[in-house]
Design a protein around this motif. Structure first.
Motif, short mmCIF file in Angstrom:
data_model
loop_
_atom_site.label_atom_id
_atom_site.label_comp_id
_atom_site.label_asym_id
_atom_site.label_seq_id
_atom_site.Cartn_x
_atom_site.Cartn_y
_atom_site.Cartn_z
N SER A 19 21.40 -28.56 -2.16
CA SER A 19 22.81 -28.24 -2.82
C SER A 19 23.10 -29.02 -3.69
CB SER A 19 23.61 -27.67 -1.60
OG SER A 19 23.21 -26.61 -0.96
N ASP A 20 23.43 -30.32 -3.28
CA ASP A 20 23.74 -31.23 -4.07
C ASP A 20 23.09 -31.47 -5.45
OD1 ASP A 20 24.85 -33.42 -1.55
OD2 ASP A 20 25.70 -31.82 -2.38
N ALA A 21 21.54 -31.50 -5.07
CA ALA A 21 20.72 -31.67 -6.29
C ALA A 21 20.78 -30.61 -7.28
CB ALA A 21 19.21 -31.94 -5.93
N ALA A 22 20.91 -29.33 -6.81
CA ALA A 22 20.94 -28.20 -7.76
C ALA A 22 22.23 -28.03 -8.50
CB ALA A 22 20.59 -26.81 -6.71
N ARG A 23 23.27 -28.52 -7.73
CA ARG A 23 24.56 -28.50 -8.42
C ARG A 23 24.78 -29.58 -9.61
NH1 ARG A 23 27.72 -29.17 -3.89
NH2 ARG A 23 27.20 -27.03 -3.44
N ALA A 24 24.26 -30.73 -9.11
CA ALA A 24 24.09 -31.84 -9.99
C ALA A 24 23.12 -31.43 -11.40
CB ALA A 24 23.65 -33.33 -9.69
N ASN A 25 21.96 -30.84 -11.14
CA ASN A 25 21.31 -30.39 -12.29
C ASN A 25 21.99 -29.38 -13.07
OD1 ASN A 25 19.30 -32.20 -11.45
ND2 ASN A 25 18.19 -30.98 -10.15
N ALA A 26 22.57 -28.34 -12.37
CA ALA A 26 23.18 -27.29 -13.13
C ALA A 26 24.30 -27.79 -14.00
CB ALA A 26 23.71 -26.26 -12.32
N ALA A 27 24.80 -28.87 -13.47
CA ALA A 27 26.24 -29.44 -14.08
C ALA A 27 25.70 -29.99 -15.57
CB ALA A 27 27.00 -30.26 -13.30
N LEU A 28 24.49 -30.49 -15.71
CA LEU A 28 24.31 -31.42 -16.69
C LEU A 28 23.90 -30.17 -17.95
CD1 LEU A 28 21.19 -33.52 -15.57
CD2 LEU A 28 23.45 -34.07 -15.93
N ASP A 29 24.28 -30.75 -19.20
CA ASP A 29 24.31 -29.64 -20.25
C ASP A 29 22.70 -29.95 -20.62
OD1 ASP A 29 25.70 -31.96 -22.68
OD2 ASP A 29 23.65 -31.92 -22.10
N TYR A 30 22.55 -29.11 -21.62
CA TYR A 30 20.99 -28.79 -21.98
C TYR A 30 20.29 -30.19 -22.51
CZ TYR A 30 16.87 -26.39 -24.02
OH TYR A 30 15.70 -26.18 -24.69
N VAL A 31 21.15 -30.88 -23.34
CA VAL A 31 20.64 -32.12 -23.85
C VAL A 31 20.33 -33.38 -22.77
CG1 VAL A 31 20.76 -34.08 -25.42
CG2 VAL A 31 21.43 -31.77 -26.23
N ASP A 32 21.33 -33.29 -21.87
CA ASP A 32 21.15 -34.31 -20.74
C ASP A 32 19.96 -33.95 -19.98
OD1 ASP A 32 24.80 -34.37 -19.84
OD2 ASP A 32 23.53 -35.74 -21.38
N ARG A 33 19.81 -32.76 -19.71
CA ARG A 33 18.60 -32.28 -19.10
C ARG A 33 17.34 -32.63 -19.68
NH1 ARG A 33 19.99 -27.02 -18.21
NH2 ARG A 33 21.43 -27.40 -16.92
N GLU A 34 17.14 -32.22 -20.95
CA GLU A 34 16.00 -32.84 -21.85
C GLU A 34 15.89 -34.24 -21.77
OE1 GLU A 34 16.08 -30.03 -25.79
OE2 GLU A 34 13.88 -30.66 -24.72
N LEU A 35 17.01 -34.88 -21.96
CA LEU A 35 16.82 -36.59 -22.24
C LEU A 35 16.20 -37.14 -20.74
CD1 LEU A 35 19.24 -37.52 -24.66
CD2 LEU A 35 16.87 -37.28 -24.93
N GLY A 36 16.78 -36.60 -19.84
CA GLY A 36 16.48 -37.06 -18.54
C GLY A 36 16.65 -38.62 -18.51
N GLY A 37 15.64 -39.31 -17.82
CA GLY A 37 15.87 -40.58 -17.90
C GLY A 37 16.44 -41.47 -19.25
N GLY A 38 16.28 -40.75 -20.41
CA GLY A 38 16.57 -41.41 -21.66
C GLY A 38 18.13 -41.66 -21.68
N ASN A 39 18.93 -40.82 -21.06
CA ASN A 39 20.43 -41.03 -20.88
C ASN A 39 20.55 -42.46 -20.30
OD1 ASN A 39 21.33 -38.32 -21.78
ND2 ASN A 39 20.26 -37.53 -19.89
N SER A 40 19.88 -43.13 -19.47
CA SER A 40 19.97 -44.41 -18.85
C SER A 40 19.62 -45.46 -19.79
CB SER A 40 19.29 -44.21 -17.61
OG SER A 40 19.64 -43.32 -16.68
N VAL A 41 18.69 -45.07 -20.63
CA VAL A 41 18.05 -46.33 -21.36
C VAL A 41 18.71 -46.26 -23.01
CG1 VAL A 41 16.18 -46.59 -20.18
CG2 VAL A 41 16.03 -45.28 -22.21
#
Lengths: 141, 456, 122
Positions: free
Chosen positions: A29-51
Motif C-alpha cells: 500500500s505504501d509503495a503503491a501510494r508513493a509511486n502513484a504520488a510521483l508525477d510523470y517525470v519523477d517516475r521516468e527519471l527514477g534514480g536520476g532524481n537523486s543524482v
C-alpha cells in the motif's frame, strides 16, 4: 522421533511466516501510494532524481538532442542546491543511460553543462539555461 | 500507455511459457493437461532460458535483435520443438487428471498455500506496477545494456565495454530488450513487471516440481517463508540479475535431484536448459551450474544411476552455451571473471574471515529468517532417517556454493570483509544458498516423514 | 466432506481472496500516462485558461508547430514544457471560456488543432 522433528520444523516455519507475511500488505500500500504520488517525470527519471541537481536538464536534453547525435557531460564544481550524490561519475553514468540511443562522446556537438567552465568549450552557445548552474550548450550552430 | 505495455508483457511472457511448455511436451512429460498446469512454471522458465541462451549466441555472431526477430524466435522455436515432438511420437495431452486423488487435507492445504502465495504476488504487483528505476545497478548498466540491444539491435561495443560490469552476461538485458519491444518502447517503469512475471514463474516452477514429491503441509509453509524473508520479499523484483540466476540454478538443481531419485530424462534436458541460462545470467551462474552438474555426476556415479552419459552430455552442452559470450568479451579486450591468480594469493586470516563472514550472513535471521536453520535440521534429519542420497546431494551442493561465496570474498583482494552490499556481493550471492536450502527443505522433510521404508 | 464439496471449498479458498484483494486495495488501479498532463477545461470554466495547439515529443517538432501557429496569426503563441516530458505550443491570452472557444473554432478553421486547457498551477 523423525516425525516429531518434521512437525517441529513445520511449526517453526509457520511461526516465522505468521509475523512476516502480513508485512507485505502495508508495504504494498505504501509503495503503491508513493509511486502513484510521483508525477510523470519523477517516475521516468527514477534514480536520476537523486543524482541530478535538477531534473529539467534531463528532459530538455532528451527533447533537444536528436537521437542520432552525441553529447558530452561536463560537471564542474558543485553549486548551491546540489546534493552529495551529484558527482561527475554518477551524473555522467545516469545521463549516458537516460539519453540512449544518443551516445556520449568527449568531442560531441552537444554539451550538458553542470556548473561547467564554458571557456572550456569555445564556440559552444547555450541553447537552454536552467537553474543551479545547469545548461545545454551546442557547438557549431 | 501502461495498459498497452502490460498487455505486451503478458503476451511476451505467454510466449515464453508456450515455448517452454512445447519443449516439455516434446520431451514426453506432458501426458495430461494437469501436467501442463503443474509444470507451467518449469516450462515458463525453460522458455525464458532457451530464448536468452539462443539470443546470446545470435547476438555474439551479429544477428540483429528486433521485434520481428523476437516473433520469429517464438514462432520458429515453438514450431521446431513441436515438430520434434511429433517425430518422437508424442501425442497431445489426454484428459485432465490421472485419477490420483489427494486427500481433503492435502487439497485444502494446497488451496491455502496457493491463496497465500497468490495474495503475496498480487500485493507485489500493486507495489511495483508504477515503480520508477531506482536501483543503481539497474540504471547504471543493466537497463542501458537492454536499451542498447533495443535501440542498436545488438551487443553495442561502446555500451557493453564501457559500462560497469562488462563481463556480466547479457541474458537479462536480452529479456529486458524483448520486454521493451513487447511494450512498444523503453518504459522503465512498467518493465519492472517483467521481474514480477519471472518471480511468478519461479514460484510456480518450484511448487509444481515439488507438488507430487512433498506433502502440501511441508511444501507451502517453506515456500511462503522463502518469499517473505526480509532479504527477499519486494527485493525479488529489483531489476538486476541476481534473482534470475538463483532461480535458474535452484530449479535446475531440483530437477537434477529428482532425476537422481526417479530418473526421467526430461528432467536432465530441462535442467540443462536452465543451467545454461544461469551461466549467461550472471558470472556466478557458471560456478552454480558447474557445481550442480559436478555433484550430480558424482552422485550418479556413486549410486550407479542409469543415464549418466546423458548427464555428461548435458554438462557439455551447458558449458558450450557459456563459451561464445566469454569469447566475445575477451575479443573486445575485456579481462576475465576470475581473479588473476585464481584466488590463491590471500592470507589464511583472510580465508578465515571470509568464511566467518559467509557464515554470519547465511545465518543472519534479519536477512533470511529461519530458512537456513530449518534446512540444516532437515538435512540432518534426512541423513539419519530419510533419503540419504538426496540429503548428500543437497548438502554437498549447498556446501560448494556456500564455500564459493567465501572464495569470492577471499580471492578478490579489493573486496572488504563486510556484509555491506555496496562493496561486497556476499549477501546477494548467499541468496542462492538460501533459495536452494528453502526449496529443498520440503523434499528432505518429506523423506524423513516417510522414513527409509517409504523411499523409492 | 464429499470430494465435490472439498474441491469447491478449495476453489473458494483460492478465488475469493485473490478477487477480493484488488477490489479492496485502497487507491484503485490507475494507469498513469502522459495524458495526465492534459487538463481539458470543462464548459463554462472561469479559471485561467490556455489555448493549446498540440504537444510534441521534441523541441524541434514543437518549434515547427509554433512557427505554423504564429504564421496563422497567433504571434504571441509560445512553447512550454507540459510537465510530462513533452512540449506544448500554446496561447495564454485567453480571458474567458467563451473567448477561448471562439478562438479554438477559428484555429480549427485555419487547419490547426486547438483545445482549451486549464492553465497549470504555478
Amino acid at each position: 522421533m523423525p516425525r516429531l522433528v518434521v512437525a517441529f520444523c513445520v511449526a517453526v516455519t509457520l511461526g516465522a511466516v505468521v509475523p512476516l507475511y502480513p508485512d507485505v500488505f502495508p508495504y504494498a500500500s505504501d509503495a503503491a501510494r508513493a509511486n502513484a504520488a510521483l508525477d510523470y517525470v519523477d517516475r521516468e527519471l527514477g534514480g536520476g532524481n537523486s543524482v541530478l541537481p535538477n531534473q529539467a536538464i534531463a528532459i530538455e536534453a532528451r527533447g533537444r538532442i536528436p537521437t542520432d547525435e552525441s553529447f558530452a557531460v561536463d560537471v564542474g564544481e558543485p553549486q548551491e542546491g546540489w546534493t552529495p550524490l551529484s558527482t561527475p561519475d554518477s551524473i555522467t553514468t545516469f545521463m549516458r543511460s537516460f539519453l540512449l540511443p544518443r551516445r556520449e562522446r568527449s568531442n560531441a556537438p552537444w554539451i550538458l553543462c553542470f556548473g561547467c567552465d564554458r571557456n572550456a568549450h569555445p564556440g559552444a552557445e547555450p541553447v537552454w539555461e536552467g537553474e543551479e548552474g545547469l545548461s545545454i550548450l551546442r557547438r557549431g550552430t | 500507455m501502461t495498459v498497452r505495455a502490460i498487455a505486451g508483457l503478458l503476451a511476451l511472457n505467454g510466449a515464453f511459457a508456450l515455448l517452454g511448455l512445447s519443449l516439455l511436451w516434446s520431451l514426453g512429460v506432458l501426458l495430461r493437461w494437469a501436467d501442463a498446469l503443474r509444470l507451467a512454471g518449469v516450462g515458463y522458465l525453460a522458455g525464458v532460458a532457451s530464448f536468452g541462451v539462443l539470443w546470446t549466441q545470435l547476438l555474439v555472431i551479429g544477428v540483429p535483435f528486433g521485434g520481428w526477430g523476437i516473433v520469429a524466435t517464438f514462432a520458429v522455436g515453438t514450431a521446431a520443438v513441436c515438430v520434434l515432438g511429433l517425430v518422437l511420437g508424442r501425442s497431445l495431452p489426454r484428459g485432465f487428471g490421472d485419477g490420483r486423488g489427494s486427500s481433503t487435507t492435502a487439497l485444502l492445504t494446497t488451496a491455502a498455500g496457493v491463496a497465500l502465495t497468490g495474495l503475496w504476488l498480487e500485493a507485489l504487483f500493486r507495489a511495483v506496477r508504477l515503480q520508477s528505476l531506482q536501483a543503481y545497478d539497474g540504471w547504471a548498466f543493466w537497463v542501458p545494456k537492454a536499451k542498447a540491444i533495443f535501440f542498436f539491435g545488438g551487443l553495442d561495443e561502446q555500451v557493453f565495454t564501457m559500462l560497469p560490469g562488462p563481463t556480466y552476461p547479457p541474458l537479462v538485458p536480452i529479456i529486458n530488450a524483448a520486454a521493451f519491444h513487447a511494450m512498444g518502447g523503453v518504459d522503465t517503469v512498467t518493465f519492472h513487471l517483467q521481474y514480477w512475471f519471472l518471480v511468478l514463474g519461479a514460484v510456480a516452477a518450484i511448487a509444481g516440481l515439488l507438488q507430487r514429491r512433498a506433502h502440501p503441509a511441508l511444501l507451502w509453509p517453506a515456500l511462503v517463508l522463502v518469499l517473505v524473508v526480509p532479504r527477499f520479499g519486494a527485493g525479488l523484483l529489483t531489476p538486476q540479475a541476481d534473482v534470475l540466476v538463483d532461480v535458474f540454478f535452484v530449479v535446475g538443481a531440483l530437477l537434477l535431484a529428482l532425476w537422481l531419485s526417479d530418473g526421467g530424462s526430461w528432467r536432465l534436458a530441462a535442467a540443462a536448459v536452465l543451467l545454461a541460462g544461469a551461466t549467461l545470467t550472471k558470472r556466478e551462474g557458471l560456478l552454480f551450474a558447474a557445481a550442480a552438474i559436478a555433484v550430480a555426476l558424482l552422485a550418479a556415479a556413486l549410486w550407479r544411476r542409469p543415464g549418466r552419459r546423458w548427464l555428461v552430455v548435458s554438462g557439455l552442452l551447458v558449458g558450450a552455451a557459456a563459451v561464445p559470450w566469454r569469447l566475445w568479451y575477451r575479443h573486445m579486450g575485456i579481462g576475465g571473471e576470475a581473479p588473476s591468480d585464481a584466488g590463491l594469493g590471500g592470507s589464511f586470516d583472510r580465508l578465515a574471515d571470509s568464511l566467518r563472514l559467509s557464515f554470519d550472513v547465511l545465518f543472519d535471521t534479519g536477512l533470511w529468517s529461519v530458512v537456513p536453520l530449518i534446512a540444516l535440521v532437515a538435512l540432518g534429519a534426512a541423513l539419519v532417517w530419510g533419503d540419504r542420497r538426496l540429503a548428500l546431494f543437497v548438502g554437498v551442493l549447498l556446501g560448494i556454493v556456500f564455500v564459493g561465496g567465501a572464495w569470492v570474498t577471499y580471492s578478490f583482494a579489493d573486496i572488504p570483509i563486510t556484509a555491506d552490499e555496496a562493496v561486497n556481493p556476499i549477501v546477494r550471492y548467499t541468496g542462492a544458498v538460501v533459495l536452494l536450502a528453502g526449496a529443498a527443505t520440503p523434499l528432505l522433510l518429506d523423506s524423513v516423514w516417510r522414513g527409509r521404508e517409504g523411499q523409492t | 466432506m464429499t470430494r465435490t464439496s472439498a474441491r469447491l471449498l478449495a476453489a473458494a479458498i483460492i478465488v475469493v481472496p485473490l478477487l477480493a484483494y484488488p477490489l479492496m486495495a485502497v487507491g484503485g488501479a490507475r494507469f498513469p500516462s502522459r495524458d495526465d498532463c492534459v487538463r481539458l477545461a470543462p464548459e463554462g470554466e472561469t479559471g485561467a485558461l490556455d489555448l493549446v495547439f498540440g504537444r510534441r515529443d521534441t523541441v524541434a517538432e514543437a518549434e515547427r508547430l509554433l512557427e505554423q501557429v504564429r504564421g496563422v496569426g497567433y504571434k504571441d503563441a509560445e512553447l512550454q514544457g507540459d510537465g510530462c516530458g513533452r512540449w506544448k505550443v500554446l496561447y495564454d491570452g485567453i480571458e474567458s471560456y467563451e473567448q477561448g472557444a471562439s478562438s479554438a473554432e477559428q484555429a480549427h478553421g485555419a487547419g490547426l488543432e486547438a483545445r482549451l486547457e486549464l492553465e497549470p498551477p504555478g
